[in-house]
Design a protein around this motif. Structure first.
Motif, short mmCIF file in Angstrom:
data_model
loop_
_atom_site.label_atom_id
_atom_site.label_comp_id
_atom_site.label_asym_id
_atom_site.label_seq_id
_atom_site.Cartn_x
_atom_site.Cartn_y
_atom_site.Cartn_z
N PHE A 183 -8.21 6.84 13.40
CA PHE A 183 -6.96 7.37 12.95
C PHE A 183 -6.60 7.84 11.73
N GLU A 184 -7.73 8.04 10.89
CA GLU A 184 -7.64 8.60 9.46
C GLU A 184 -7.63 10.28 9.75
N ASP A 185 -6.64 10.71 9.22
CA ASP A 185 -6.64 12.36 9.19
C ASP A 185 -7.72 12.91 8.35
N LEU A 186 -8.31 14.03 9.03
CA LEU A 186 -9.41 14.50 8.48
C LEU A 186 -9.19 16.06 7.93
N PHE A 187 -8.16 16.83 8.68
CA PHE A 187 -7.79 17.98 8.50
C PHE A 187 -6.37 18.28 8.41
N ARG A 188 -5.69 19.16 7.75
CA ARG A 188 -4.45 19.35 7.71
C ARG A 188 -4.54 21.02 8.15
N ILE A 189 -3.50 21.35 9.24
CA ILE A 189 -3.72 22.69 9.91
C ILE A 189 -2.27 23.33 9.68
N THR A 190 -2.11 24.39 9.30
CA THR A 190 -0.60 25.19 8.92
C THR A 190 -0.80 26.54 9.45
N ALA A 191 0.31 26.80 10.08
CA ALA A 191 0.52 28.23 10.49
C ALA A 191 2.18 28.48 10.38
N THR A 192 2.19 29.84 10.30
CA THR A 192 3.67 30.33 9.97
C THR A 192 4.11 30.94 11.70
N ILE A 193 5.38 30.53 11.86
CA ILE A 193 5.81 30.95 13.20
C ILE A 193 7.29 31.81 12.89
N THR A 194 7.39 32.99 13.20
CA THR A 194 8.38 33.69 12.87
C THR A 194 9.38 34.04 14.35
N ASN A 195 10.71 33.92 14.04
CA ASN A 195 11.42 34.27 15.34
C ASN A 195 11.66 35.75 15.12
N THR A 196 11.05 36.76 15.94
CA THR A 196 10.78 38.11 15.84
C THR A 196 12.01 38.78 16.80
N GLY A 197 12.89 37.96 17.50
CA GLY A 197 14.05 38.32 18.51
C GLY A 197 15.40 38.58 17.80
N LYS A 198 16.39 38.37 18.45
CA LYS A 198 17.62 38.76 18.11
C LYS A 198 18.47 37.64 18.19
N VAL A 199 17.93 36.40 18.68
CA VAL A 199 18.89 35.20 19.15
C VAL A 199 18.03 33.88 18.34
N ALA A 200 18.80 32.93 18.22
CA ALA A 200 17.97 31.61 17.92
C ALA A 200 17.34 31.23 18.99
N GLY A 201 16.18 30.63 18.81
CA GLY A 201 15.58 29.75 20.01
C GLY A 201 14.50 28.82 19.43
N ASP A 202 13.95 28.27 20.54
CA ASP A 202 12.80 27.21 20.14
C ASP A 202 11.55 27.55 20.50
N GLU A 203 10.64 27.55 19.57
CA GLU A 203 9.26 27.76 20.07
C GLU A 203 8.57 26.33 20.03
N VAL A 204 7.24 26.33 20.70
CA VAL A 204 6.48 25.32 20.77
C VAL A 204 5.14 25.67 20.21
N PRO A 205 4.76 25.59 18.88
CA PRO A 205 3.21 25.78 18.66
C PRO A 205 2.46 24.57 19.08
N GLN A 206 1.16 25.07 19.68
CA GLN A 206 0.24 24.23 19.93
C GLN A 206 -0.93 24.24 19.55
N LEU A 207 -1.39 23.21 19.29
CA LEU A 207 -3.08 23.38 18.75
C LEU A 207 -3.86 22.88 19.62
N TYR A 208 -5.17 23.49 19.88
CA TYR A 208 -6.33 23.27 20.77
C TYR A 208 -7.40 23.07 19.95
N ILE A 209 -8.38 22.51 20.51
CA ILE A 209 -9.62 22.35 19.83
C ILE A 209 -10.59 22.48 20.65
N SER A 210 -11.67 22.94 20.20
CA SER A 210 -12.95 22.91 21.00
C SER A 210 -13.92 22.32 20.36
N LEU A 211 -14.45 21.25 20.96
CA LEU A 211 -15.25 20.11 20.34
C LEU A 211 -16.78 20.90 20.25
#
Length: 861
Positions: free
Chosen positions: A760-788
């Motif tokens: 359970f020790e962290d090995l990597f930090r992953i960051t990304a930028t999410i932008t609301n490109t629409g006209k109304v406020a909303g919720d987005e769900v960023p999802q990270l997947y891995i290929s082993l």
């Protein structure tokens, strides 16, 4: 007796046949609690408490008093000498079952569809508060078994999702919420309980199947660790107090008798510190199950309503005659009491104030035998303000699958048609069918012990009519047709409508209830009650049809989903008592839908993998359900075989739009991983056992008919047990090593809270930028997947997610981490986790197939 995996691998992974069946290797002795980590204080207090108990009092903690003998669905005996009344165990994972003045919460699958860990916690805390205030000690939930191998499995809606990470995190947050409210959570059903067919041989016999054993779920070691066991690791790391073993067999050993899954995996490898409770009727032997790791028998009787118990008096005898070592009963009691102290039951406990067996105010305390007439139901209202979180989960879990500009509605619609039985009320009332065992009116929860009574149910019809007619902007007409066979009337109504809101459903539940030939599991994946014809009729007569589905999982929608006259599709799941209000919040744009589908929508049942086993395949013996799909369930299966889904796992639209950019990978200074080594301490023995004469039935106690007591009727142990063989110790009952209380070697992957701490020790930090490109406020769900990267690894696997609220034009930098467990495979040879040399790659996006960002991870040493 500790048998290595290599020695038994061929047997364990064997495929069932007439001569050779899958085999579960023995593992003894049952590990004893050591109080490591967050359990230290609770363990210390439990040891002190248990050290002062008599043998009979310890047995009373472990054994239910019998079916319908007390107010709750299960209650242990108490310790009157110390003022402790019996423990109350009560369903369900979505609210207080068989009670009144309680809330009807959304199902687990809806929580998963929110992808919101905070909402999972808040729902858990609200449910815990309601159980607490009803006098419940252990809430029988949440659920990670079934995980969801079968989309048509009867109880998939009780759990979260067919992905171990999404389920694991929602599982953990729910547990934290329940236990923060002062109630012990019970993680269930452990493990591989993936279908209702044949889960209990007696139940299957009632359906006409000639079998005498329950189904065996046959699975290999790698799949167990990387898929089905994964969420239970998260539960243990969340501090769960109890785990319920399931009805099925695992590699031909019953789950509550399985020393490998209980002793080795759960208590040995994962370091579980709480207690293991049997499902109701899943207890199969006295001595055997105690030595295999079972700690509490529920509801105590051999058969529900019988006067006999594997434990109770027989457990007292087994300890007195030495068949069960003293340290094992001490460990059982210590684990139970440690969970009690860990959540603070000693600070806030009140007696049960309701009866599971009648809504009458007065009745028999010992309901099954009609003894002791008292006030049973005190009508305590425990709902508080929980309708608010129920409504929010209902709206935040809705998944907008299709939208050609039809939604949100504007209140400018002059004629709104509401079509379909699923929009309206059950003519028998919201609670008109016992344990919700029917599909009449709108569907807001499935059926079975995972249900609860509604305090009310706001139907879509009621809420939409109120919105159209009485809202400040309301100025249209609204008409309903809720008979699914009144197609002519539907056609006429749809032809006049500016928008037709069509409601359809499919239901499922627990196997003891059969609804229209669905024996818990769904018999197919089509809509129920003529639903396809309702949709077809609307679409033929109206060019603006919005389909709303209430279902426990996917249904087959390929025949109509792409019809141009169907302008929007919403999946609403099983949203609980605020169903209609949650829906109109989304339909009219007060809530921007941000839910993501927690399962895949395929074009056929075959696209999901092997079907549910519905016919016995082993004579009268246990039906053999070979998990030949291995790691490849739901989206993993679609990816492996390159099946094109209609809507992929993690998919969901919004009234806004979002973009992803600027992926960064930062290595962290995680330590090196070392296998756990060393030995445990010897098994502690608490107090003194005494003589048989010390445990004769006390003259001061009024004996209740059929009640299960720990006391002896005679100092002659054979005579007292009623079993000519049970009263004397027998080597036949005791597997090699099962009584050994000497220090034991630690397992390589073991640790005090979910396994080796290095995982359970962290090995990597992953960051990304999410932008609301629409006209109304909303919720987005960023999802990270891995290929082993290995040839036997899934194409991609979910490893992290969050739900973010973003204003128009706003950019948010999302950050998450990957730990060693996220990057590892289970190695059957070393019985440990290893990071392979294969190249690892991460992907970030907003569904399992819409992943615009990717990066290769640096090599981990």
């Amino acid at each position: 007796m500790k048998l290595g995996w290599l020695e038994l691998a061929a047997l364990t992974a064997s495929v069932a046949s007439a001569k050779e069946l899958a085999y579960s290797p023995p593992y003894y002795p049952s590990p004893w609690m050591d109080g490591q980590g967050d359990w230290a204080d609770a363990h210390e207090r439990a040891v002190e408490f248990v050290s002062g108990l008599t043998l009979a009092e310890k047995v009373n903690l472990t054994t239910g008093s019998g079916w319908e003998q007390e107010r709750c669905v299960g209650e242990t005996g108490g310790i009157p000498r110390l003022g402790m009344w019996g423990w109350c165990m009560q369903d369900s994972p979505l609210g207080v079952r068989d009670s009144d003045y309680n809330s009807g919460f959304p199902a687990g699958v809806n929580v998963a569809a929110t992808w919101d860990k905070t909402l999972a916690y808040l729902r858990g805390k609200a449910m815990g508060e309601e159980h607490r205030d009803k006098g419940v000690d252990v809430q029988l939930g949440p659920v990670a078994g079934p995980l969801g191998k079968n989309p048509d499995g009867g109880r998939v809606w009780e759990g979260f999702a067919p992905d171990p990470v999404l389920t694991g995190q929602m599982f953990a947050e729910t547990i934290k919420g329940i236990q923060d409210a002062g109630v012990i959570a019970c993680a269930k059903h452990y493990i591989l309980n993936e279908q209702e067919h044949f889960r209990q041989s007696s139940e299957a016999q009632g359906y006409g199947y000639d079998i005498d054993q329950s189904v065996s779920s046959n699975l290999d070691d790698k799949t167990m660790h990387e898929l089905y066991l994964w969420p239970f690791v998260d539960a243990i790391r969340a501090g769960v107090g109890s785990v319920m073993c399931s009805y099925n067999q695992i590699n031909n050993s019953y789950a509550c008798s399985n020393s490998y899954t209980l002793n080795k995996l759960l208590k040995g490898e994962l370091g579980f510190q709480g207690f293991v409770m049997s499902d109701w009727g899943a207890h199969h032997s006295g001595v055997g199950d105690a030595l295999a790791g079972l700690d509490m028998s529920m509801p105590g009787d051999v058969l529900l309503g019988s006067p006999y118990s594997y434990w109770g008096t027989n457990l007292t005898i087994a300890v007195l005659n030495g068949t069960i070592p003293e340290w094992r009963i001490d460990d059982m009691a210590t684990r139970i009491m440690a969970a009690y102290y860990k959540v603070g039951r000693d600070q806030i406990r009140t007696p049960p104030n309701f009866s599971s067996w009648t809504r009458d105010v007065y009745g028999y305390e010992h309901f099954i035998v009609n003894e002791n007439y008292i006030k049973l139901n005190e009508r305590v209202n425990v709902q508080g303000d929980h309708a608010n979180v129920i409504r929010k989960i209902g709206s935040d879990s809705m998944v907008l699958l299709k939208n050609n500009g039809a939604l949100p509605l504007t209140h400018d619609e002059k004629f709104v048609a509401i079509l379909g039985e699923d929009a309206g009320s059950n003519p028998y009332g919201a609670n008109g069918c016992s344990d919700r065992g029917c599909d009449d009116g709108t569907l807001a929860m499935g059926w079975g012990s995972g249900s609860a009574n509604f305090p009310y149910l706001i139907t879509p019809e009621q809420a939409i009519q109120n919105e159209v007619i009485f809202s400040s902007q309301g100025k249209g007409d609204v008409f309903s047709v809720t008979d699914n066979w009144a197609l002519d009337q539907m056609a006429a109504t749809a032809a006049q409508a500016d928008v037709s809101l069509v409601f359809v459903n499919a239901d499922s539940g627990e196997g003891y209830i059969n609804v229209d030939g669905n024996e818990g599991d769904r018999k197919n994946m089509t809509l129920w009650g003529n639903g396809e014809e309702v949709i077809k009729t609307a679409a033929e007569n109206c060019n603006n049809v919005v389909v709303i589905m209430h279902t426990p999982n996917a249904v087959l929608i390929g025949d109509w989903a792409h019809n141009p006259n169907i302008t929007a599709i919403l999946w609403a799941g099983l949203p609980g008592q605020e169903s209609g209000r949650s829906l109109v919040d989304v339909l009219y744009g007060r809530v921007n839908p941000g839910g993501k589908t927690p399962f895949t929508w395929g074009k056929s049942r075959e696209a999901y993998g092997p079907p549910i086993l519905t016919e016995p395949n082993n004579g009268k013996g246990a039906p053999q359900d070979d998990f030949t799909d291995g790691l490849y369930i739901d989206y993993r299966h679609f990816d492996k075989y390159d099946y094109q889904p209609i809507y992929e796992f993690g998919y969901g639209l919004s009234y806004s739009s979002f973009s992803f950019s600027d992926l960064e990978v930062t290595p962290l200074n995680g330590g090196s991983y070392s296998a756990t080594t060393g030995m445990t301490k010897k098994a502690p023995v608490l107090g003194k056992i005494g003589q048989a004469s010390d445990y004769l039935f006390p003259k001061s106690i009024k004996r209740i008919t059929q009640y299960l007591y720990p006391y002896l009727n005679s100092t002659n142990l054979r005579e007292s047990s009623g079993d000519p063989d049970y009263g004397m110790p027998s080597k036949d009952y005791v597997p090699a090593g099962a009584s050994d209380g000497s220090p034991q070697e630690l397992l390589p992957a073991s640790g005090s809270s979910g396994g080796n701490p290095g995982l359970f020790e962290d090995l990597f930090r992953i960051t990304a930028t999410i932008t609301n490109t629409g006209k109304v406020a909303g919720d987005e769900v960023p999802q990270l997947y891995i290929s082993l990267g290995g040839k036997d690894d899934p194409v991609r696997q979910l490893r992290a997610f969050d739900r973010l609220s973003i204003q128009p034009g706003q950019k948010i930098k999302w950050s998450t981490t990957l730990n060693r467990r996220d990057l590892s495979n289970w190695d059957t040879n070393s019985q440990n986790w290893l990071i392979s040399k294969a190249t690892k790659k991460v992907y970030v996006g907003n569904s399992s197939r819409k992943l615009p960002l990717s990066a290769t991870l640096p090599t981990v040493q």
